[in-house]
Motif scaffolding. Structure first.
Motif, PDB file in Angstrom:
ATOM      1  N   MET A   1       1.644   2.808  -8.145  1.00 27.40           N
ATOM      2  CA  MET A   1       2.017   2.224  -6.868  1.00 27.40           C
ATOM      3  C   MET A   1       0.794   1.603  -6.189  1.00 27.40           C
ATOM      4  SD  MET A   1       3.535   4.038  -3.446  1.00 27.40           S
ATOM      5  CE  MET A   1       5.207   4.284  -3.954  1.00 27.40           C
ATOM      6  N   ASN A   2      -0.288   2.357  -6.097  1.00 27.88           N
ATOM      7  CA  ASN A   2      -1.507   1.866  -5.452  1.00 27.88           C
ATOM      8  C   ASN A   2      -2.396   1.240  -6.514  1.00 27.88           C
ATOM      9  OD1 ASN A   2      -0.971   3.061  -2.785  1.00 27.88           O
ATOM     10  ND2 ASN A   2      -1.168   4.981  -3.884  1.00 27.88           N
ATOM     11  N   ARG A   3      -2.784  -0.003  -6.301  1.00 25.00           N
ATOM     12  CA  ARG A   3      -3.582  -0.699  -7.300  1.00 25.00           C
ATOM     13  C   ARG A   3      -5.071  -0.664  -7.007  1.00 25.00           C
ATOM     14  NH1 ARG A   3       1.288  -3.025  -7.432  1.00 25.00           N
ATOM     15  NH2 ARG A   3       2.131  -3.629  -9.430  1.00 25.00           N
ATOM     16  N   GLU A   4      -5.432  -0.372  -5.774  1.00 20.36           N
ATOM     17  CA  GLU A   4      -6.839  -0.316  -5.409  1.00 20.36           C
ATOM     18  C   GLU A   4      -7.036   0.754  -4.353  1.00 20.36           C
ATOM     19  OE1 GLU A   4      -8.340  -3.773  -3.272  1.00 20.36           O
ATOM     20  OE2 GLU A   4      -6.373  -4.105  -2.422  1.00 20.36           O
ATOM     21  N   PRO A   5      -8.253   1.263  -4.248  1.00 19.96           N
ATOM     22  CA  PRO A   5      -8.515   2.243  -3.186  1.00 19.96           C
ATOM     23  C   PRO A   5      -8.278   1.610  -1.820  1.00 19.96           C
ATOM     24  CG  PRO A   5     -10.358   2.117  -4.734  1.00 19.96           C
ATOM     25  CD  PRO A   5      -9.430   0.997  -5.063  1.00 19.96           C
ATOM     26  N   ALA A   6      -8.043   2.447  -0.829  1.00 19.18           N
ATOM     27  CA  ALA A   6      -7.840   1.995   0.550  1.00 19.18           C
ATOM     28  C   ALA A   6      -8.451   3.038   1.480  1.00 19.18           C
ATOM     29  CB  ALA A   6      -6.353   1.820   0.841  1.00 19.18           C
ATOM     30  N   VAL A   7      -8.817   2.582   2.665  1.00 20.68           N
ATOM     31  CA  VAL A   7      -9.397   3.446   3.690  1.00 20.68           C
ATOM     32  C   VAL A   7      -8.287   3.862   4.653  1.00 20.68           C
ATOM     33  CG1 VAL A   7     -11.077   3.572   5.562  1.00 20.68           C
ATOM     34  CG2 VAL A   7     -11.609   2.238   3.512  1.00 20.68           C
ATOM     35  N   LEU A   8      -8.169   5.163   4.904  1.00 19.15           N
ATOM     36  CA  LEU A   8      -7.172   5.652   5.860  1.00 19.15           C
ATOM     37  C   LEU A   8      -7.764   5.677   7.256  1.00 19.15           C
ATOM     38  CD1 LEU A   8      -6.025   6.605   3.111  1.00 19.15           C
ATOM     39  CD2 LEU A   8      -5.126   8.584   4.319  1.00 19.15           C
ATOM     40  N   ASP A   9      -7.057   5.059   8.188  1.00 22.03           N
ATOM     41  CA  ASP A   9      -7.442   5.083   9.600  1.00 22.03           C
ATOM     42  C   ASP A   9      -7.157   6.475  10.164  1.00 22.03           C
ATOM     43  OD1 ASP A   9      -8.155   4.230  12.182  1.00 22.03           O
ATOM     44  OD2 ASP A   9      -6.165   3.435  12.596  1.00 22.03           O
ATOM     45  N   THR A  10      -7.742   6.750  11.307  1.00 19.93           N
ATOM     46  CA  THR A  10      -7.571   8.040  11.973  1.00 19.93           C
ATOM     47  C   THR A  10      -6.093   8.343  12.224  1.00 19.93           C
ATOM     48  OG1 THR A  10      -9.728   7.712  13.006  1.00 19.93           O
ATOM     49  CG2 THR A  10      -8.317   9.429  13.947  1.00 19.93           C
ATOM     50  N   ASP A  11      -5.312   7.345  12.655  1.00 19.10           N
ATOM     51  CA  ASP A  11      -3.908   7.596  12.966  1.00 19.10           C
ATOM     52  C   ASP A  11      -3.114   7.961  11.715  1.00 19.10           C
ATOM     53  OD1 ASP A  11      -3.770   5.003  11.884  1.00 19.10           O
ATOM     54  OD2 ASP A  11      -2.225   4.358  13.287  1.00 19.10           O
ATOM     55  N   THR A  12      -3.443   7.378  10.584  1.00 18.47           N
ATOM     56  CA  THR A  12      -2.747   7.712   9.337  1.00 18.47           C
ATOM     57  C   THR A  12      -3.086   9.136   8.913  1.00 18.47           C
ATOM     58  OG1 THR A  12      -2.716   5.403   8.637  1.00 18.47           O
ATOM     59  CG2 THR A  12      -2.445   7.059   6.914  1.00 18.47           C
ATOM     60  N   LEU A  13      -4.337   9.512   9.058  1.00 23.46           N
ATOM     61  CA  LEU A  13      -4.733  10.883   8.736  1.00 23.46           C
ATOM     62  C   LEU A  13      -4.026  11.883   9.656  1.00 23.46           C
ATOM     63  CD1 LEU A  13      -6.599  11.828   6.508  1.00 23.46           C
ATOM     64  CD2 LEU A  13      -8.394  12.075   8.214  1.00 23.46           C
ATOM     65  N   SER A  14      -3.865  11.518  10.921  1.00 18.73           N
ATOM     66  CA  SER A  14      -3.133  12.380  11.861  1.00 18.73           C
ATOM     67  C   SER A  14      -1.679  12.526  11.447  1.00 18.73           C
ATOM     68  CB  SER A  14      -3.211  11.807  13.282  1.00 18.73           C
ATOM     69  OG  SER A  14      -4.528  11.826  13.756  1.00 18.73           O
ATOM     70  N   GLU A  15      -1.052  11.431  11.035  1.00 15.73           N
ATOM     71  CA  GLU A  15       0.340  11.483  10.584  1.00 15.73           C
ATOM     72  C   GLU A  15       0.473  12.352   9.335  1.00 15.73           C
ATOM     73  OE1 GLU A  15       3.358  10.174  11.870  1.00 15.73           O
ATOM     74  OE2 GLU A  15       1.996  10.172  13.579  1.00 15.73           O
ATOM     75  N   LEU A  16      -0.502  12.279   8.455  1.00 14.11           N
ATOM     76  CA  LEU A  16      -0.499  13.118   7.261  1.00 14.11           C
ATOM     77  C   LEU A  16      -0.599  14.588   7.668  1.00 14.11           C
ATOM     78  CD1 LEU A  16      -0.520  13.293   4.183  1.00 14.11           C
ATOM     79  CD2 LEU A  16      -3.007  13.004   4.274  1.00 14.11           C
ATOM     80  N   SER A  17      -1.473  14.895   8.610  1.00 16.16           N
ATOM     81  CA  SER A  17      -1.637  16.271   9.095  1.00 16.16           C
ATOM     82  C   SER A  17      -0.358  16.794   9.748  1.00 16.16           C
ATOM     83  CB  SER A  17      -2.780  16.345  10.110  1.00 16.16           C
ATOM     84  OG  SER A  17      -3.993  16.014   9.500  1.00 16.16           O
ATOM     85  N   ARG A  18       0.380  15.900  10.399  1.00 14.82           N
ATOM     86  CA  ARG A  18       1.641  16.286  11.054  1.00 14.82           C
ATOM     87  C   ARG A  18       2.801  16.413  10.069  1.00 14.82           C
ATOM     88  NH1 ARG A  18       0.147  11.968  14.778  1.00 14.82           N
ATOM     89  NH2 ARG A  18      -0.892  12.914  16.535  1.00 14.82           N
ATOM     90  N   GLY A  19       2.568  16.007   8.821  1.00 18.56           N
ATOM     91  CA  GLY A  19       3.609  16.131   7.810  1.00 18.56           C
ATOM     92  C   GLY A  19       4.593  14.982   7.781  1.00 18.56           C
ATOM     93  N   ASN A  20       4.212  13.816   8.287  1.00 18.28           N
ATOM     94  CA  ASN A  20       5.090  12.645   8.216  1.00 18.28           C
ATOM     95  C   ASN A  20       5.495  12.429   6.759  1.00 18.28           C
ATOM     96  OD1 ASN A  20       5.677   9.797   7.585  1.00 18.28           O
ATOM     97  ND2 ASN A  20       5.217   9.405   9.741  1.00 18.28           N
ATOM     98  N   PRO A  21       6.800  12.468   6.458  1.00 21.97           N
ATOM     99  CA  PRO A  21       7.233  12.410   5.054  1.00 21.97           C
ATOM    100  C   PRO A  21       6.865  11.096   4.353  1.00 21.97           C
ATOM    101  CG  PRO A  21       9.132  12.334   6.536  1.00 21.97           C
ATOM    102  CD  PRO A  21       7.941  12.618   7.382  1.00 21.97           C
ATOM    103  N   HIS A  22       6.927   9.980   5.066  1.00 23.14           N
ATOM    104  CA  HIS A  22       6.576   8.696   4.448  1.00 23.14           C
ATOM    105  C   HIS A  22       5.091   8.654   4.104  1.00 23.14           C
ATOM    106  CE1 HIS A  22      10.491   6.972   5.261  1.00 23.14           C
ATOM    107  NE2 HIS A  22      10.397   7.406   6.518  1.00 23.14           N
ATOM    108  N   VAL A  23       4.254   9.086   5.043  1.00 24.02           N
ATOM    109  CA  VAL A  23       2.810   9.092   4.821  1.00 24.02           C
ATOM    110  C   VAL A  23       2.465  10.094   3.726  1.00 24.02           C
ATOM    111  CG1 VAL A  23       0.555   9.558   5.866  1.00 24.02           C
ATOM    112  CG2 VAL A  23       2.289   8.306   7.165  1.00 24.02           C
ATOM    113  N   SER A  24       3.101  11.258   3.745  1.00 23.50           N
ATOM    114  CA  SER A  24       2.836  12.276   2.721  1.00 23.50           C
ATOM    115  C   SER A  24       3.188  11.763   1.328  1.00 23.50           C
ATOM    116  CB  SER A  24       3.628  13.549   3.027  1.00 23.50           C
ATOM    117  OG  SER A  24       3.199  14.115   4.237  1.00 23.50           O
ATOM    118  N   GLU A  25       4.314  11.072   1.208  1.00 25.58           N
ATOM    119  CA  GLU A  25       4.735  10.530  -0.081  1.00 25.58           C
ATOM    120  C   GLU A  25       3.731   9.496  -0.599  1.00 25.58           C
ATOM    121  OE1 GLU A  25       8.285   7.653  -1.657  1.00 25.58           O
ATOM    122  OE2 GLU A  25       8.844   9.221  -0.230  1.00 25.58           O
ATOM    123  N   ARG A  26       3.296   8.603   0.284  1.00 29.17           N
ATOM    124  CA  ARG A  26       2.320   7.580  -0.108  1.00 29.17           C
ATOM    125  C   ARG A  26       0.967   8.222  -0.439  1.00 29.17           C
ATOM    126  NH1 ARG A  26       3.505   2.162   1.161  1.00 29.17           N
ATOM    127  NH2 ARG A  26       1.689   1.797  -0.151  1.00 29.17           N
TER     128      ARG A  26
END
Length: 152
Positions: free
Chosen positions: A1-26
């Motif tokens: 799915m991911n073809r190259e590395p990417a940098v996660l912004d602070t808000d994306t990391l926060s969503e991951l910590s909160r268990g956002n299912p879409h962010v967690s899946e990605r």
């Protein structure tokens, strides 16, 4: 799915910590491809700053801060270096004065741009403003699964 590395912004990391299912899946797909998440030292600062202020104010955030520090230990943490500083100066000088208050966004964007990596964020509008004002090519991705209507 991911073809190259990417940098996660602070808000994306926060969503991951909160268990956002879409962010967690990605994030899981990204981890399968690259083994570790990529963040910036600026994001580490922003998150630790928030936790430490909350703890100072008597809120019980010690466990969350420890969990974040454990997560960071397993991430690639990109530093804010000389090339990122050059890009940040270009971004900062190009944007309107009122947008210069978003220094964290400018610094995070500059790290991603200086390494020619896309930035994963839910905050696309603000980052698009930075990119448009400066002419700097900042590629943006959104893992949140939220589709926002454009304002007219």
């Amino acid at each position: 799915m991911n073809r190259e590395p990417a940098v996660l912004d602070t808000d994306t990391l926060s969503e991951l910590s909160r268990g956002n299912p879409h962010v967690s899946e990605r994030a899981m797909a990204y981890l399968a491809d690259f083994g570790r998440l990529t963040i910036t030292a600026v994001t580490v600062f922003e998150r630790l700053r928030g936790y430490r202020v909350a703890i100072r104010d008597g809120k019980p955030f010690e466990r969350q801060m420890q969990a974040f520090e454990a997560l960071v230990a397993n991430c690639v943490v990109l530093p804010f270096d000389q090339e990122a500083a050059r890009v940040a100066a270009d971004l900062w000088s190009a944007v309107a004065r009122r947008h210069r208050q978003q220094l964290g966004d400018i610094l995070i964007a500059s790290v991603a741009v200086s390494r020619q990596l896309p930035l994963v964020t839910r905050n696309k509008r603000d980052f698009e403003r930075l990119s448009k004002a400066s002419g700097i090519d900042l590629r943006l991705l959104d893992w949140s699964g939220v589709r926002r209507r454009s304002r007219r």
